[in-house]
Design an enzyme around this catalytic site. Structure first.
Site, PDB file in Angstrom:
ATOM      1  N   ASN A  14       1.130  -0.759   0.116  1.00 23.63           N
ATOM      2  CA  ASN A  14       0.033   0.031  -0.111  1.00 23.63           C
ATOM      3  C   ASN A  14       0.488   0.628   0.310  1.00 23.63           C
ATOM      4  O   ASN A  14       1.105   2.129  -0.643  1.00 23.63           O
ATOM      5  CB  ASN A  14      -0.863   0.185   1.153  1.00 23.63           C
ATOM      6  CG  ASN A  14      -1.985  -1.037   1.107  1.00 23.63           C
ATOM      7  OD1 ASN A  14      -2.586  -0.461   0.252  1.00 23.63           O
ATOM      8  ND2 ASN A  14      -2.163  -2.291   2.033  1.00 23.63           N
ATOM      9  N   MET A  87       0.634  -2.517  11.741  1.00 22.29           N
ATOM     10  CA  MET A  87       0.268  -3.497  12.463  1.00 22.29           C
ATOM     11  C   MET A  87       0.145  -3.916  13.742  1.00 22.29           C
ATOM     12  O   MET A  87      -0.102  -4.324  14.917  1.00 22.29           O
ATOM     13  CB  MET A  87       0.675  -4.793  12.162  1.00 22.29           C
ATOM     14  CG  MET A  87       1.242  -5.409  10.555  1.00 22.29           C
ATOM     15  SD  MET A  87      -1.138  -5.464   9.850  1.00 22.29           S
ATOM     16  CE  MET A  87      -1.268  -7.233  10.543  1.00 22.29           C
ATOM     17  N   ARG A  88       0.217  -2.183  14.494  1.00 25.83           N
ATOM     18  CA  ARG A  88       0.189  -1.765  16.159  1.00 25.83           C
ATOM     19  C   ARG A  88      -0.702  -1.326  16.167  1.00 25.83           C
ATOM     20  O   ARG A  88      -1.775  -0.282  15.397  1.00 25.83           O
ATOM     21  CB  ARG A  88       1.674  -1.429  16.297  1.00 25.83           C
ATOM     22  CG  ARG A  88       3.171  -2.344  16.098  1.00 25.83           C
ATOM     23  CD  ARG A  88       2.372  -4.158  16.345  1.00 25.83           C
ATOM     24  NE  ARG A  88       2.355  -3.336  18.343  1.00 25.83           N
ATOM     25  CZ  ARG A  88       3.944  -3.803  19.033  1.00 25.83           C
ATOM     26  NH1 ARG A  88       4.270  -3.879  17.886  1.00 25.83           N
ATOM     27  NH2 ARG A  88       3.212  -4.098  20.259  1.00 25.83           N
ATOM     28  N   HIS A 106      -8.114  -0.923   5.543  1.00 24.95           N
ATOM     29  CA  HIS A 106      -8.441  -2.131   6.139  1.00 24.95           C
ATOM     30  C   HIS A 106      -8.794  -2.551   5.123  1.00 24.95           C
ATOM     31  O   HIS A 106      -9.962  -2.654   4.737  1.00 24.95           O
ATOM     32  CB  HIS A 106      -9.214  -2.300   6.924  1.00 24.95           C
ATOM     33  CG  HIS A 106      -9.541  -3.374   7.899  1.00 24.95           C
ATOM     34  ND1 HIS A 106      -8.821  -3.601   9.277  1.00 24.95           N
ATOM     35  CD2 HIS A 106     -10.896  -4.152   8.159  1.00 24.95           C
ATOM     36  CE1 HIS A 106      -9.732  -4.767   9.539  1.00 24.95           C
ATOM     37  NE2 HIS A 106     -10.357  -4.889   8.934  1.00 24.95           N
ATOM     38  N   GLU A 171      -7.175  -1.891  -2.529  1.00 26.98           N
ATOM     39  CA  GLU A 171      -7.188  -1.116  -1.443  1.00 26.98           C
ATOM     40  C   GLU A 171      -6.043  -0.090  -1.770  1.00 26.98           C
ATOM     41  O   GLU A 171      -5.817   1.110  -1.651  1.00 26.98           O
ATOM     42  CB  GLU A 171      -6.200  -1.975  -0.246  1.00 26.98           C
ATOM     43  CG  GLU A 171      -6.786  -2.983   0.237  1.00 26.98           C
ATOM     44  CD  GLU A 171      -5.703  -3.917   1.486  1.00 26.98           C
ATOM     45  OE1 GLU A 171      -5.233  -3.116   2.103  1.00 26.98           O
ATOM     46  OE2 GLU A 171      -6.035  -4.680   1.731  1.00 26.98           O
TER      47      GLU A 171
HETATM   48  C1  GRF Z   1      -3.010  -5.761   3.274  1.00 23.62           C
HETATM   49  O1  GRF Z   1      -4.473  -6.513   3.015  1.00 23.62           O
HETATM   50  C2  GRF Z   1      -3.622  -4.574   4.586  1.00 23.62           C
HETATM   51  O2  GRF Z   1      -4.998  -4.041   4.387  1.00 23.62           O
HETATM   52  C3  GRF Z   1      -3.393  -5.212   5.664  1.00 23.62           C
HETATM   53  O3  GRF Z   1      -2.290  -6.184   5.374  1.00 23.62           O
HETATM   54  C4  GRF Z   1      -1.386  -6.192   4.090  1.00 23.62           C
HETATM   55  C5  GRF Z   1      -0.810  -6.069   3.180  1.00 23.62           C
HETATM   56  O4  GRF Z   1      -0.178  -4.712   3.872  1.00 23.62           O
HETATM   57  N1  GRF Z   1      -3.326  -4.767   6.833  1.00 23.62           N
HETATM   58  P1  GRF Z   1       0.699  -3.948   3.002  1.00 23.62           P
HETATM   59  O5  GRF Z   1       1.015  -4.904   1.403  1.00 23.62           O
HETATM   60  O6  GRF Z   1       2.121  -4.054   3.539  1.00 23.62           O
HETATM   61  O7  GRF Z   1       0.638  -2.646   2.590  1.00 23.62           O
END
Ligand code: GRF
Length: 199
Positions: A14, A87-88, A106, A171
C-alpha cells in the site's frame, strides 16, 4: 504540497502504491517519511528505492515508539499519518496529536470483520462481497469515521490468498484516492460521518 508520513510493518504494497502515484504525479501530497516498527520490513527497501527517508521505531515499548514517531513527524513537518499495513494499535497519545489526521486502510467492508485476518473472516462467514475501507483512526480498532470503501466479490472457489490479492488491488487505488481527497481538502468530519465534497 502537504507532507505525509507512511507507517508500515511489512511488505508495504500500500505504501508502494502511494509512492508510485507520487512518482507519476498522481498524488497531491508528498510522502517525506516512511516509518516501520520492524527493521526487517521489506517495505523499507522499497521506500529507499523511491528515495524516501526511512526510519525504524520499535513499538515493543509503545510509548517510546509513539514518541519517536512524534519526534520524526515534527522534524519532517508532517501533517498526515497513513497507516499502510501497519500492524500495531495506536494509543490516544498519537491519535490526539493527529486528530482526524491519521488514515488507515483495512481489507474488509467495516464494520464487518475488524482486526486481523479480515479476508479469512469474510471467507469463513460466507459473505458474497467483501472489500476494503479507508477511515480516520480513532481510539477504537478499525472503528473510525469511514472515508472510502470499495466492494470486491467473493468467488465460490476463493482462498484466503486469492481473495486477499483481489482486495489488495482495490486497497491500493482506494488509499491513493483517500489521500488525494484529504490533500485537496475535500474531507470534513461530522461525528461518525466524513463528508466528501466534489471537486
Ligand atoms: C493489506 O491487506 C493491508 O490492508 C493489511 O495487510 C496487508 C498487507 O499490506 N493491513 P501491505 O502490503 O504491507 O501494504
Amino acid at each position: 504540497m502537504k507532507r505525509i508520513a507512511i507507517l508500515i510493518s511489512g511488505r508495504g504494497s500500500n505504501m508502494e502504491a502511494l509512492l508510485k502515484a507520487h512518482a507519476a504525479g498522481e498524488l497531491q501530497a508528498e510522502p517525506v517519511l516512511v516509518i516501520s516498527n520492524r527493521a526487517a520490513a521489506p517495505g523499507l527497501d522499497t521506500a529507499r528505492a523511491h528515495g524516501v527517508r526511512t526510519e525504524v521505531a520499535s513499538f515493543k515499548d509503545r510509548e517510546a515508539g509513539e514518541q519517536r514517531v512524534l519526534d520524526l513527524t515534527r522534524e519532517c513537518a508532517v501533517e498526515l499519518l497513513v497507516l499502510a499495513g501497519f500492524m500495531r494499535v495506536l494509543s490516544p497519545t498519537l491519535i490526539e496529536a493527529f486528530p482526524n489526521r491519521i488514515i488507515n486502510i483495512h481489507p474488509s467492508l467495516l464494520p464487518s470483520f475488524p482486526g486481523l485476518h479480515a479476508q479469512r473472516q469474510a471467507l469463513e462467514y460466507g459473505v458474497r462481497f467483501s472489500g476494503c475501507t479507508t477511515h480516520f483512526v480513532n481510539a477504537g480498532v478499525d472503528t473510525g469515521p469511514i472515508i472510502r470503501q470499495s466492494v470486491v466479490p467473493v468467488e465460490p472457489d476463493d482462498t484466503e490468498e486469492t481473495l486477499s490479492a483481489r482486495i489488495l488491488e482495490q486497497e491500493h487505488a482506494t488509499l491513493v484516492h483517500s489521500v488525494n481527497d484529504w490533500a485537496a481538502d475535500r474531507l470534513s468530519v461530522e461525528g461518525r460521518h466524513v463528508r466528501v465534497s466534489a471537486g
